[in-house]
Design a protein around this motif. Structure first.
Motif, PDB file in Angstrom:
ATOM      1  N   ARG A 124     113.450  17.874   5.565  1.00 33.08           N
ATOM      2  CA  ARG A 124     113.267  19.323   5.620  1.00 33.08           C
ATOM      3  C   ARG A 124     114.344  19.982   6.459  1.00 33.08           C
ATOM      4  O   ARG A 124     114.672  19.515   7.540  1.00 33.08           O
ATOM      5  CB  ARG A 124     111.911  19.654   6.214  1.00 33.08           C
ATOM      6  N   VAL A 125     114.904  21.069   5.928  1.00 34.59           N
ATOM      7  CA  VAL A 125     115.861  21.891   6.666  1.00 34.59           C
ATOM      8  C   VAL A 125     115.144  23.169   7.068  1.00 34.59           C
ATOM      9  O   VAL A 125     114.421  23.761   6.269  1.00 34.59           O
ATOM     10  CB  VAL A 125     117.096  22.216   5.789  1.00 34.59           C
ATOM     11  N   GLY A 126     115.347  23.600   8.318  1.00 33.76           N
ATOM     12  CA  GLY A 126     114.698  24.819   8.793  1.00 33.76           C
ATOM     13  C   GLY A 126     115.485  26.072   8.447  1.00 33.76           C
ATOM     14  O   GLY A 126     114.968  27.001   7.840  1.00 33.76           O
ATOM     15  N   LYS A 127     116.768  26.092   8.812  1.00 35.05           N
ATOM     16  CA  LYS A 127     117.663  27.233   8.582  1.00 35.05           C
ATOM     17  C   LYS A 127     119.041  26.674   8.254  1.00 35.05           C
ATOM     18  O   LYS A 127     119.315  25.501   8.492  1.00 35.05           O
ATOM     19  CB  LYS A 127     117.759  28.112   9.833  1.00 35.05           C
ATOM     20  N   ALA A 128     119.917  27.554   7.761  1.00 33.29           N
ATOM     21  CA  ALA A 128     121.270  27.119   7.442  1.00 33.29           C
ATOM     22  C   ALA A 128     122.275  28.204   7.786  1.00 33.29           C
ATOM     23  O   ALA A 128     121.986  29.396   7.645  1.00 33.29           O
ATOM     24  CB  ALA A 128     121.381  26.765   5.961  1.00 33.29           C
ATOM     25  N   CYS A 129     123.470  27.775   8.208  1.00 35.31           N
ATOM     26  CA  CYS A 129     124.598  28.672   8.417  1.00 35.31           C
ATOM     27  C   CYS A 129     125.829  27.986   7.835  1.00 35.31           C
ATOM     28  O   CYS A 129     126.182  26.877   8.244  1.00 35.31           O
ATOM     29  CB  CYS A 129     124.805  28.978   9.893  1.00 35.31           C
ATOM     30  N   ILE A 130     126.450  28.652   6.868  1.00 33.43           N
ATOM     31  CA  ILE A 130     127.584  28.101   6.150  1.00 33.43           C
ATOM     32  C   ILE A 130     128.807  28.969   6.458  1.00 33.43           C
ATOM     33  O   ILE A 130     128.815  30.159   6.158  1.00 33.43           O
ATOM     34  CB  ILE A 130     127.326  28.099   4.624  1.00 33.43           C
ATOM     35  N   ALA A 131     129.836  28.371   7.060  1.00 31.50           N
ATOM     36  CA  ALA A 131     131.094  29.062   7.334  1.00 31.50           C
ATOM     37  C   ALA A 131     132.071  28.702   6.220  1.00 31.50           C
ATOM     38  O   ALA A 131     132.252  27.538   5.893  1.00 31.50           O
ATOM     39  CB  ALA A 131     131.649  28.635   8.685  1.00 31.50           C
ATOM     40  N   VAL A 132     132.688  29.726   5.629  1.00 34.75           N
ATOM     41  CA  VAL A 132     133.515  29.525   4.437  1.00 34.75           C
ATOM     42  C   VAL A 132     134.919  30.085   4.656  1.00 34.75           C
ATOM     43  O   VAL A 132     135.084  31.177   5.191  1.00 34.75           O
ATOM     44  CB  VAL A 132     132.857  30.215   3.218  1.00 34.75           C
ATOM     45  N   ALA A 133     135.909  29.341   4.167  1.00 33.06           N
ATOM     46  CA  ALA A 133     137.302  29.792   4.210  1.00 33.06           C
ATOM     47  C   ALA A 133     137.553  30.710   3.023  1.00 33.06           C
ATOM     48  O   ALA A 133     138.069  30.310   1.997  1.00 33.06           O
ATOM     49  CB  ALA A 133     138.245  28.597   4.173  1.00 33.06           C
ATOM     50  N   GLY A 134     137.124  31.930   3.178  1.00 33.78           N
ATOM     51  CA  GLY A 134     137.297  32.908   2.110  1.00 33.78           C
ATOM     52  C   GLY A 134     136.496  34.154   2.407  1.00 33.78           C
ATOM     53  O   GLY A 134     135.710  34.202   3.363  1.00 33.78           O
ATOM     54  N   PRO A 135     136.678  35.167   1.586  1.00 33.33           N
ATOM     55  CA  PRO A 135     135.968  36.434   1.814  1.00 33.33           C
ATOM     56  C   PRO A 135     134.471  36.321   1.516  1.00 33.33           C
ATOM     57  O   PRO A 135     134.059  35.590   0.619  1.00 33.33           O
ATOM     58  CB  PRO A 135     136.648  37.403   0.844  1.00 33.33           C
ATOM     59  N   ILE A 136     133.697  37.063   2.294  1.00 37.04           N
ATOM     60  CA  ILE A 136     132.244  37.133   2.117  1.00 37.04           C
ATOM     61  C   ILE A 136     131.915  38.527   1.613  1.00 37.04           C
ATOM     62  O   ILE A 136     132.297  39.517   2.227  1.00 37.04           O
ATOM     63  CB  ILE A 136     131.494  36.900   3.451  1.00 37.04           C
ATOM     64  N   GLN A 137     131.236  38.596   0.487  1.00 34.53           N
ATOM     65  CA  GLN A 137     130.833  39.890  -0.065  1.00 34.53           C
ATOM     66  C   GLN A 137     129.443  39.773  -0.661  1.00 34.53           C
ATOM     67  O   GLN A 137     129.165  38.843  -1.424  1.00 34.53           O
ATOM     68  CB  GLN A 137     131.803  40.348  -1.153  1.00 34.53           C
ATOM     69  N   ARG A 138     128.608  40.711  -0.302  1.00 34.43           N
ATOM     70  CA  ARG A 138     127.253  40.794  -0.852  1.00 34.43           C
ATOM     71  C   ARG A 138     126.508  39.465  -0.794  1.00 34.43           C
ATOM     72  O   ARG A 138     125.951  38.999  -1.771  1.00 34.43           O
ATOM     73  CB  ARG A 138     127.291  41.301  -2.286  1.00 34.43           C
ATOM     74  N   ASN A 139     126.566  38.837   0.376  1.00 31.88           N
ATOM     75  CA  ASN A 139     125.802  37.620   0.620  1.00 31.88           C
ATOM     76  C   ASN A 139     126.262  36.434  -0.223  1.00 31.88           C
ATOM     77  O   ASN A 139     125.477  35.547  -0.544  1.00 31.88           O
ATOM     78  CB  ASN A 139     124.311  37.881   0.423  1.00 31.88           C
ATOM     79  N   SER A 140     127.529  36.448  -0.602  1.00 29.95           N
ATOM     80  CA  SER A 140     128.103  35.310  -1.303  1.00 29.95           C
ATOM     81  C   SER A 140     129.554  35.152  -0.871  1.00 29.95           C
ATOM     82  O   SER A 140     130.146  36.052  -0.289  1.00 29.95           O
ATOM     83  CB  SER A 140     128.005  35.483  -2.818  1.00 29.95           C
ATOM     84  N   ALA A 141     130.110  33.981  -1.133  1.00 29.38           N
ATOM     85  CA  ALA A 141     131.478  33.683  -0.739  1.00 29.38           C
ATOM     86  C   ALA A 141     132.220  33.041  -1.893  1.00 29.38           C
ATOM     87  O   ALA A 141     131.630  32.345  -2.713  1.00 29.38           O
ATOM     88  CB  ALA A 141     131.482  32.739   0.458  1.00 29.38           C
ATOM     89  N   GLU A 142     133.521  33.294  -1.935  1.00 34.12           N
ATOM     90  CA  GLU A 142     134.391  32.629  -2.889  1.00 34.12           C
ATOM     91  C   GLU A 142     135.529  31.996  -2.114  1.00 34.12           C
ATOM     92  O   GLU A 142     136.171  32.655  -1.295  1.00 34.12           O
ATOM     93  CB  GLU A 142     134.945  33.621  -3.901  1.00 34.12           C
ATOM     94  N   LEU A 143     135.780  30.726  -2.375  1.00 31.65           N
ATOM     95  CA  LEU A 143     136.906  30.071  -1.727  1.00 31.65           C
ATOM     96  C   LEU A 143     138.194  30.601  -2.315  1.00 31.65           C
ATOM     97  O   LEU A 143     138.256  30.887  -3.514  1.00 31.65           O
ATOM     98  CB  LEU A 143     136.816  28.556  -1.904  1.00 31.65           C
ATOM     99  N   THR A 144     139.197  30.707  -1.482  1.00 33.13           N
ATOM    100  CA  THR A 144     140.455  31.297  -1.931  1.00 33.13           C
ATOM    101  C   THR A 144     141.309  30.329  -2.739  1.00 33.13           C
ATOM    102  O   THR A 144     142.145  30.765  -3.515  1.00 33.13           O
ATOM    103  CB  THR A 144     141.267  31.820  -0.729  1.00 33.13           C
ATOM    104  N   ASN A 145     141.110  29.026  -2.577  1.00 34.07           N
ATOM    105  CA  ASN A 145     141.952  28.073  -3.294  1.00 34.07           C
ATOM    106  C   ASN A 145     141.185  27.154  -4.244  1.00 34.07           C
ATOM    107  O   ASN A 145     141.740  26.205  -4.762  1.00 34.07           O
ATOM    108  CB  ASN A 145     142.771  27.236  -2.310  1.00 34.07           C
ATOM    109  N   MET A 146     139.910  27.417  -4.441  1.00 30.89           N
ATOM    110  CA  MET A 146     139.086  26.627  -5.361  1.00 30.89           C
ATOM    111  C   MET A 146     138.199  27.579  -6.154  1.00 30.89           C
ATOM    112  O   MET A 146     137.922  28.681  -5.716  1.00 30.89           O
ATOM    113  CB  MET A 146     138.194  25.646  -4.599  1.00 30.89           C
ATOM    114  N   ASN A 147     137.744  27.112  -7.263  1.00 30.98           N
ATOM    115  CA  ASN A 147     136.863  27.913  -8.105  1.00 30.98           C
ATOM    116  C   ASN A 147     135.401  27.697  -7.708  1.00 30.98           C
ATOM    117  O   ASN A 147     134.571  27.369  -8.542  1.00 30.98           O
ATOM    118  CB  ASN A 147     137.095  27.567  -9.579  1.00 30.98           C
TER     119      ASN A 147
END
Length: 110
Positions: free
Chosen positions: A57-80
């Motif tokens: 079981r996981v309680g909470k999560a925090c994901i740091a991403v190398a790319g822009p964050i918009q509207r609660n989602s992220a896209e990596l700049t060098n991957m699809n």
């Protein structure tokens, strides 16, 4: 691992690093690194990590991403890859999940 833990991740351009934390501390024995080019998505790597760690079981999560964050989602700049917070919550069966920019994560760490 039967204890409820929090998931932390650093999704970079080449590698994804994942770990569990309890309280304010990362559990160093849970840190794992995965090559991004071996997976079709972040979710695939996350599934592998959870399987490798035999987590119940996981309680909470925090994901740091190398790319822009918009509207609660992220896209990596060098991957699809697109990481959507709502999908993470469903996958992990949790209510609280954050996606933040990796530089923002560095700021919080300081």
């Amino acid at each position: 691992m039967s204890q409820c833990v929090n998931l932390v991740a650093d999704v970079g351009g080449t590698n994804t690093r994942l770990a569990f934390s309890t309280g304010n501390s990362v559990r160093s024995e849970t840190i794992r690194r995965y090559q991004n080019n071996t997976a079709e998505s972040f979710e695939e790597i996350l599934d592998q990590y959870l399987s490798d760690m035999a987590i119940s079981r996981v309680g909470k999560a925090c994901i740091a991403v190398a790319g822009p964050i918009q509207r609660n989602s992220a896209e990596l700049t060098n991957m699809n890859w697109k990481i959507q917070n709502d999908e993470l919550k469903k996958l992990l069966n949790i209510e609280i999940s954050l996606i933040i920019n990796d530089m923002q994560a560095q700021g919080y760490a300081i």
